[in-house]
Design a protein around this motif. Structure first.
Motif, mmCIF file in Angstrom:
data_model
loop_
_atom_site.group_PDB
_atom_site.id
_atom_site.type_symbol
_atom_site.label_atom_id
_atom_site.label_comp_id
_atom_site.label_asym_id
_atom_site.label_seq_id
_atom_site.Cartn_x
_atom_site.Cartn_y
_atom_site.Cartn_z
ATOM 1 N N LEU A 52 2.478 -8.522 5.405
ATOM 2 C CA LEU A 52 1.507 -8.079 4.410
ATOM 3 C C LEU A 52 0.139 -8.648 4.782
ATOM 4 O O LEU A 52 -0.008 -9.853 4.956
ATOM 5 C CB LEU A 52 1.898 -8.559 3.012
ATOM 6 N N TYR A 54 -3.331 -8.869 3.212
ATOM 7 C CA TYR A 54 -4.052 -8.697 1.955
ATOM 8 C C TYR A 54 -5.521 -8.356 2.169
ATOM 9 O O TYR A 54 -6.167 -8.918 3.046
ATOM 10 C CB TYR A 54 -3.958 -9.969 1.104
ATOM 11 N N GLU A 62 -3.805 -5.625 -3.073
ATOM 12 C CA GLU A 62 -3.427 -4.542 -2.177
ATOM 13 C C GLU A 62 -3.826 -4.899 -0.759
ATOM 14 O O GLU A 62 -4.495 -5.887 -0.512
ATOM 15 C CB GLU A 62 -4.043 -3.215 -2.609
ATOM 16 N N TYR A 65 0.352 -2.959 5.392
ATOM 17 C CA TYR A 65 1.611 -3.571 5.782
ATOM 18 C C TYR A 65 2.056 -3.049 7.135
ATOM 19 O O TYR A 65 1.647 -1.980 7.577
ATOM 20 C CB TYR A 65 2.712 -3.334 4.739
ATOM 21 N N PHE A 94 -0.075 -1.203 0.902
ATOM 22 C CA PHE A 94 0.737 -1.745 -0.188
ATOM 23 C C PHE A 94 -0.151 -2.077 -1.362
ATOM 24 O O PHE A 94 -1.353 -2.297 -1.222
ATOM 25 C CB PHE A 94 1.552 -2.970 0.250
ATOM 26 N N ILE A 96 0.197 -4.234 -5.353
ATOM 27 C CA ILE A 96 1.005 -5.043 -6.259
ATOM 28 C C ILE A 96 0.840 -4.445 -7.650
ATOM 29 O O ILE A 96 -0.279 -4.251 -8.123
ATOM 30 C CB ILE A 96 0.562 -6.516 -6.233
ATOM 31 N N ILE A 105 5.857 -5.143 -5.216
ATOM 32 C CA ILE A 105 5.043 -4.702 -4.095
ATOM 33 C C ILE A 105 5.535 -3.318 -3.715
ATOM 34 O O ILE A 105 6.722 -3.137 -3.431
ATOM 35 C CB ILE A 105 5.145 -5.666 -2.905
#
Length: 154
Positions: A52, A54, A62, A65, A94, A96, A105
């Motif tokens: 991930l 970020y 978000e 990924y 991705f 959250i 997620i």
């Protein structure tokens, strides 16, 4: 002079807390990698390695990924009794999301992703800071969630 430098450092730290929800700045939420082996219908399992990345400009909610799914097969010549068979890589975005007091997620594969094996979306419950549990599209866990857990690589 030294007192001014210390004051400036403290001011910058407090400013970080003002800009980031709960004080969680990018420095507090680095890129993370999770891994684990989940059951497979036709072999000893599938090893998931999920990275991930970020986005700090979206309050760490978000990002992008990268997922590698490695299908394992039995191998009596190997000490573990298994070996890697074939791997598939997919990537996308991705986010959250919160639902029912829990965090999830949600992975959404890029349209340009050429991996035919990858599903369009994949979901994980954030069980703790160091574990994710694979859930279905309705955000429901499997009967035995421990078998679908990915752990943070330290």
């Amino acid at each position: 002079m030294i007192l001014a430098a210390v004051g400036a450092a403290l001011l910058s730290l407090s400013a970080c807390g003002d800009k980031c929800p709960g004080g969680a700045c990018k420095a507090d939420k680095p890129d993370q990698t999770f891994t684990g082996v989940v059951p497979s219908a036709d072999g000893p399992g599938i090893r998931y390695t999920l990275k991930l990345d970020y986005d700090d400009d979206h309050a760490n909610m978000e990002g992008d990924y990268d997922l590698v799914e490695t299908y394992l097969e039995a191998d009596t010549t190997n000490v573990n009794g298994i070996r890697d068979n074939i791997s598939y890589r997919s990537e996308g975005d991705f986010s959250i999301v919160e639902q029912g007091g829990k965090k999830y997620i949600k992975l959404v594969k890029d349209a340009k992703d050429s991996n035919p094996q990858a599903v369009a979306t994949l979901n994980f419950e954030v069980a703790s800071d160091s574990t994710l549990v694979m859930v279905d599209d309705a955000l429901q866990p499997a009967i035995n969630p421990a078998m679908y857990t990915l752990s943070l690589v330290r």
